[in-house]
Structure formats: C-alpha cells, structure tokens
Scaffold this motif. Structure first.
Motif, PDB file in Angstrom:
ATOM      1  N   ALA A 263     -21.485  77.474  65.170  1.00 44.51           N
ATOM      2  CA  ALA A 263     -20.949  78.661  65.854  1.00 44.51           C
ATOM      3  C   ALA A 263     -19.677  78.315  66.615  1.00 44.51           C
ATOM      4  O   ALA A 263     -18.690  79.060  66.614  1.00 44.51           O
ATOM      5  N   VAL A 264     -19.684  77.155  67.268  1.00 46.93           N
ATOM      6  CA  VAL A 264     -18.512  76.742  68.041  1.00 46.93           C
ATOM      7  C   VAL A 264     -17.321  76.498  67.107  1.00 46.93           C
ATOM      8  O   VAL A 264     -16.195  76.901  67.399  1.00 46.93           O
ATOM      9  N   GLU A 265     -17.571  75.877  65.943  1.00 51.33           N
ATOM     10  CA  GLU A 265     -16.456  75.661  64.998  1.00 51.33           C
ATOM     11  C   GLU A 265     -15.896  77.000  64.530  1.00 51.33           C
ATOM     12  O   GLU A 265     -14.691  77.190  64.436  1.00 51.33           O
ATOM     13  N   GLU A 266     -16.792  77.949  64.236  1.00 50.44           N
ATOM     14  CA  GLU A 266     -16.321  79.252  63.759  1.00 50.44           C
ATOM     15  C   GLU A 266     -15.563  79.987  64.878  1.00 50.44           C
ATOM     16  O   GLU A 266     -14.533  80.616  64.628  1.00 50.44           O
ATOM     17  N   LEU A 267     -16.018  79.858  66.106  1.00 51.83           N
ATOM     18  CA  LEU A 267     -15.288  80.497  67.219  1.00 51.83           C
ATOM     19  C   LEU A 267     -13.919  79.841  67.404  1.00 51.83           C
ATOM     20  O   LEU A 267     -12.928  80.515  67.681  1.00 51.83           O
ATOM     21  N   MET A 268     -13.858  78.544  67.220  1.00 53.54           N
ATOM     22  CA  MET A 268     -12.558  77.853  67.317  1.00 53.54           C
ATOM     23  C   MET A 268     -11.599  78.379  66.256  1.00 53.54           C
ATOM     24  O   MET A 268     -10.423  78.571  66.512  1.00 53.54           O
ATOM     25  N   ARG A 269     -12.127  78.587  65.057  1.00 56.76           N
ATOM     26  CA  ARG A 269     -11.289  79.124  63.979  1.00 56.76           C
ATOM     27  C   ARG A 269     -10.893  80.567  64.286  1.00 56.76           C
ATOM     28  O   ARG A 269      -9.711  80.929  64.276  1.00 56.76           O
ATOM     29  N   TYR A 270     -11.904  81.370  64.573  1.00 59.79           N
ATOM     30  CA  TYR A 270     -11.722  82.815  64.719  1.00 59.79           C
ATOM     31  C   TYR A 270     -10.799  83.150  65.888  1.00 59.79           C
ATOM     32  O   TYR A 270      -9.955  84.033  65.795  1.00 59.79           O
ATOM     33  N   LEU A 271     -10.929  82.410  66.994  1.00 59.25           N
ATOM     34  CA  LEU A 271     -10.181  82.780  68.206  1.00 59.25           C
ATOM     35  C   LEU A 271      -8.828  82.076  68.318  1.00 59.25           C
ATOM     36  O   LEU A 271      -7.894  82.646  68.887  1.00 59.25           O
ATOM     37  N   SER A 272      -8.732  80.868  67.852  1.00 62.34           N
ATOM     38  CA  SER A 272      -7.440  80.153  67.827  1.00 62.34           C
ATOM     39  C   SER A 272      -6.609  80.418  69.077  1.00 62.34           C
ATOM     40  O   SER A 272      -5.524  80.997  69.019  1.00 62.34           O
ATOM     41  N   VAL A 273      -7.110  79.982  70.229  1.00 57.56           N
ATOM     42  CA  VAL A 273      -6.454  80.350  71.493  1.00 57.56           C
ATOM     43  C   VAL A 273      -5.092  79.683  71.709  1.00 57.56           C
ATOM     44  O   VAL A 273      -4.281  80.159  72.492  1.00 57.56           O
ATOM     45  N   VAL A 274      -4.858  78.543  71.050  1.00 60.24           N
ATOM     46  CA  VAL A 274      -3.512  77.934  71.133  1.00 60.24           C
ATOM     47  C   VAL A 274      -2.656  78.621  70.073  1.00 60.24           C
ATOM     48  O   VAL A 274      -2.940  78.500  68.886  1.00 60.24           O
ATOM     49  N   PRO A 275      -1.617  79.352  70.477  1.00 59.76           N
ATOM     50  CA  PRO A 275      -0.915  80.162  69.474  1.00 59.76           C
ATOM     51  C   PRO A 275      -0.011  79.374  68.530  1.00 59.76           C
ATOM     52  O   PRO A 275       0.002  79.636  67.332  1.00 59.76           O
ATOM     53  N   VAL A 276       0.756  78.431  69.072  1.00 60.31           N
ATOM     54  CA  VAL A 276       1.711  77.720  68.214  1.00 60.31           C
ATOM     55  C   VAL A 276       1.831  76.247  68.585  1.00 60.31           C
ATOM     56  O   VAL A 276       1.580  75.865  69.732  1.00 60.31           O
ATOM     57  N   LEU A 277       2.214  75.451  67.623  1.00 61.67           N
ATOM     58  CA  LEU A 277       2.665  74.076  67.862  1.00 61.67           C
ATOM     59  C   LEU A 277       4.047  73.971  67.227  1.00 61.67           C
ATOM     60  O   LEU A 277       4.327  74.684  66.263  1.00 61.67           O
ATOM     61  N   VAL A 278       4.895  73.116  67.768  1.00 63.34           N
ATOM     62  CA  VAL A 278       6.267  73.036  67.260  1.00 63.34           C
ATOM     63  C   VAL A 278       6.617  71.605  66.886  1.00 63.34           C
ATOM     64  O   VAL A 278       6.276  70.667  67.611  1.00 63.34           O
ATOM     65  N   ARG A 279       7.262  71.453  65.748  1.00 64.70           N
ATOM     66  CA  ARG A 279       7.731  70.143  65.298  1.00 64.70           C
ATOM     67  C   ARG A 279       9.205  70.239  64.893  1.00 64.70           C
ATOM     68  O   ARG A 279       9.702  71.336  64.631  1.00 64.70           O
ATOM     69  N   THR A 280       9.879  69.091  64.808  1.00 62.32           N
ATOM     70  CA  THR A 280      11.268  69.056  64.349  1.00 62.32           C
ATOM     71  C   THR A 280      11.390  68.043  63.216  1.00 62.32           C
ATOM     72  O   THR A 280      10.862  66.921  63.345  1.00 62.32           O
ATOM     73  N   ALA A 281      12.086  68.423  62.143  1.00 63.80           N
ATOM     74  CA  ALA A 281      12.248  67.504  61.003  1.00 63.80           C
ATOM     75  C   ALA A 281      13.190  66.367  61.385  1.00 63.80           C
ATOM     76  O   ALA A 281      14.280  66.605  61.909  1.00 63.80           O
ATOM     77  N   LEU A 282      12.743  65.124  61.153  1.00 65.88           N
ATOM     78  CA  LEU A 282      13.586  63.951  61.449  1.00 65.88           C
ATOM     79  C   LEU A 282      14.527  63.646  60.284  1.00 65.88           C
ATOM     80  O   LEU A 282      15.507  62.951  60.421  1.00 65.88           O
ATOM     81  N   GLU A 283      14.173  64.152  59.104  1.00 68.13           N
ATOM     82  CA  GLU A 283      15.026  64.003  57.909  1.00 68.13           C
ATOM     83  C   GLU A 283      14.767  65.228  57.041  1.00 68.13           C
ATOM     84  O   GLU A 283      13.891  66.043  57.367  1.00 68.13           O
TER      85      GLU A 283
END
Ligand code: HEM
Length: 390
Positions: A263-283
C-alpha cells in the motif's frame, strides 16, 4: 517548445498530475523562467534513463530552475551537500552516510516511530470534534524522527521546527531563505559542537567520529532535515486523504493488514509528492531519439512518470493490490533517496495505526475544501480536518 512547466492540477482531481502534462510526448522542449531552452521528461522510461545516466549532473551551479519561486540556489554546492554533488564527491559522502543508516539504527528508530505514533494517537483521542491530522500526526511524527536522528534535545524541538518553516514555502523570498538558513546553520553548528563534546546515541554523534569537518556535518544535518521532513509529512497527510477519499481501498488496507507494505509503495507512486528533479547534460546525450546538448537542462516530472500508462495501467486509479515496483517517487540512480527505509517505516506504522485506532475516521469537510499545497515545493495538504465521533 512549451512555454513553462505545466503545474496546474484539475480542481476536482487533487491526486492526478497536472492534466497538461498528460498531453505531452515523453520528452519535450521547454522554456525555463530564466529564458533557457531545455527539456521536460514526462515518460517513465525517459525519466529513469535521465536519472540513471551519469552524463546528467546534479550540480546546482550548472542548473536552470524550472519553476518560478522554487527555492533553488545556482551557486556551487557547499561540501557535504551530497544531493547537489556528482561523483566522486557524491560517492564519498553517500558511502559514509549509508554506512551510518545501519540496521540497528533503523530498528531503534522503528521502535520510536511506533511509540511516538501511539503517543500522538492517544493525544488525538482525547480531543473532541474535528482535528487537523497534519498538526496532530502527519507533521509531528517525521519531525520527531529527524530530531531523534540528529539527536536534537527534546526541549529544543519546537523552536527548531518553527525556525525551519520558511524553507518549505514555494514563495519564500531569497532574503527570507537566507535568514532562515543562517539561523538554522548557527543552531546546527552548536549542535555538532555539543555532539563532539558529548556524543549521544544518534546518527549525528556517529558521524562526528568520521573524518567529516564541522562544516560538512552541519551541511549534512541541514540536508537530512530539508529532505526528510516535509516529504514524509506530506506523504502521511496526503496518504490519509487519498485513503479516506477511496473507501474501497481503505477497506483493503483494513482487511489485509499484510498489505500495508504494498500500500505504501502504491501511495508513493500515486501521490508523487516531489514534483520535479532537475539535471544538466555534461556532454551531448542521445535520449529517446533527441539530442540533449551539453549544458541543457532536463527537468523530470515525477508525477507524470509515475502516472505513465505505458508503465502503470489505469494510472489514476489508486489500487493497493497492484505492483507499484519501479515507481520513481524516491528518485532513481545514484541519488535515490537515502532515507527511504525510514520513510517507509513511518508511512507503514502511522497509516496502519491511525486507521486501526479510529475505525470511523472520516473527512470533516467535503474533499474539495481540503487546502492543497499547490504553492509549496512539496505537494500535499496544508490541513486535513478529520473526525471520528458521531
Ligand atoms: C516519503 C518521504 C520521502 C520522499 C518522497 C523522498 C524523496 C526523495 C527523492 C525524490 C530524492 C532524489 C533527489 C534527486 O535525485 O535529486 C531523495 C533524496 C534524498 N533523500 Fe529522500 N525522500 C523522503 C524521505 C526522506 C527521509 C526521511 C530522509 C532522511 C532521513 C531523506 C533523505 C534524503 C537524502 C539525504 C537524499 C539525497 C541522496 C543523495 O543525493 O544521494 N529522504 N529523496
């Protein structure tokens, strides 16, 4: 080129990702608030590929910020701030820290989560009428656990929490953030000095025995607080809301006590409280048929990836019996959440104890009146008014 990050949710669908994200291909060009022309990844496979690929950097000094007002520095990360560092610096801190999140420490903390949750539920049961579940339970439990992890003396906890509040507000000004950070750093520096002098049984005291400097220790303590409090608290609040809004699923949790882990895994998927992560291409990187050029930013949308129908059929349905394996709610790759074991324990213990202690728990307001954290870095509920009496 989309003009900005789609962030608006449908008013009557608080648990679904912003609908405009749905209409996008897995990888799109996106204009950032600073004018940068970068990318937005919404497909599950692309998101995992970006997060697993070392050619995408987490460094703050390379990044472009995708949300206006998102509290984000573009200065180089200070020593110890592993979430914003690449290998080999990241590797060194990650190993050191992972070695201190021992089975023994996690077991001790699990016992404390159980005991403290019972205390909070006892206090709740003594109250009449509607109670705000965020203030009564969802915030205090993770706050207590971070406090215990860092060995913050009990008498200092309330003041510490109050002082850290602006860190989590989306609209906080640069000045406010700087002031808050300054106060917290001074407090944490004092705490580190006290742990060096007089170590106690906590993670911070374990860490003073390593070769980490005071400055690194303060940064790590600050990071654990920043990464572990608001996230867990909102998963508890929003998790309780989602279960109350889906009584058939709450019934599954109640009738099959063994189902809580899934249930906790499904809630983590379903709710996704962290909206975004950001990365930058090094090449230059070939990514799903496109070339992301060196220096370009890729924002990954966690809710979109976790609601990608190609990975999770019927994704907007909360289904505690489904396998949510492979969700990216804790991220993916080398920066995948360091505190996930603790977060899972907190979620399992709090949600199962809450619904077994209060079998008649219900929302005290119509669901559309629950105030949502659309204005914050981490998504969730500001308050969750609940009742359990006739
Ligand atoms: C349900 C609650 C939580 C959620 C949703 C969550 C989510 C995440 C995510 C998405 C990342 C990846 C960041 C990235 O790739 O840039 C992350 C990293 C991290 N989390 Fe969590 N987290 C939670 C709880 C915690 C807790 C309780 C702690 C600490 C006690 C914690 C400590 C960290 C740290 C230190 C990192 C950085 C790891 C690294 O850079 O190697 N988190 N978390």
């Amino acid at each position: 080129m989309i003009p900005s990050l789609p962030a608006e949710r449908a008013a009557d669908r608080p648990f679904d990702p912003p609908p405009a994200l749905r209409a996008l291909p897995p990888l799109s060009r996106m204009r950032y608030p600073d004018g940068h022309e970068g990318w937005l990844a919404t497909g599950h496979a692309v998101v995992r590929d970006v997060l697993a690929d070392r050619r995408f950097s987490s460094r703050t000094d390379l990044r472009h910020i995708p949300i206006e007002g998102l509290n984000g520095s573009t200065d180089p990360a200070p020593p110890g701030a592993l979430i914003s560092l690449d290998p080999p610096d990241h590797t060194r801190y990650r190993r050191l820290l992972a070695g201190k999140f021992t089975t023994r420490r996690m077991r001790l903390l699990s016992d404390r989560v159980r005991a403290f949750t019972e205390e909070r539920l006892d206090a709740m049961a003594e109250q009449d009428g509607p109670v705000d579940l965020v203030a009564a339970l969802a915030f205090p439990v993770p706050a207590q656990m971070i406090g215990e992890l860092l060995g913050i003396p009990h008498a200092e906890r309330a003041e510490f929490e109050e002082r850290s509040a602006p860190l989590f507000r989306l609209g906080a000004t640069r000045d406010e953030l700087q002031a808050t950070t300054g106060v917290l750093f001074a407090y944490l520096a004092g705490l580190v000095a006290r742990k060096r002098e007089d170590p106690t049984d906590d993670l911070l005291s374990d860490l003073v025995h390593t070769d980490l400097t005071d400055q690194e220790l303060v940064m790590i303590a600050f990071l654990l607080l920043g990464a572990g409090l608001d996230t867990t608290s909102n998963m508890i609040g929003m998790g309780a809301f989602a279960l109350l809004a889906n009584p058939d699923q709450l019934a599954v949790l109640r009738s099959e006590p063994g189902s809580v882990t899934g249930a906790v895994e499904e809630l983590m998927r379903y709710l996704s409280v962290v909206p975004v992560l950001v990365r930058t291409a090094l090449e230059d990187v070939e990514l799903h048929g496109e070339t992301v050029k060196a220096g370009e930013a890729v924002t990954v949308s966690i809710p979109a990836a976790n609601h990608d129908p190609a990975k999770f059929p019927d994704p907007d349905r909360l289904d505690l019996r489904r396998s949510a394996n492979g969700h990216v709610g804790f991220g993916h790759g080398i920066h995948q959440c360091l505190g996930q074991q603790l977060a899972r324990v907190e979620l399992e213990v709090v949600l199962s104890a809450l619904f077994s202690r209060f079998p008649d728990l219900r929302l005290a307001v119509p669901p559309e009146q629950v105030p949502l954290r659309t204005d914050m870095v981490v998504y969730g509920v500001h308050e969750l008014p609940v009742d359990w009496k006739e």
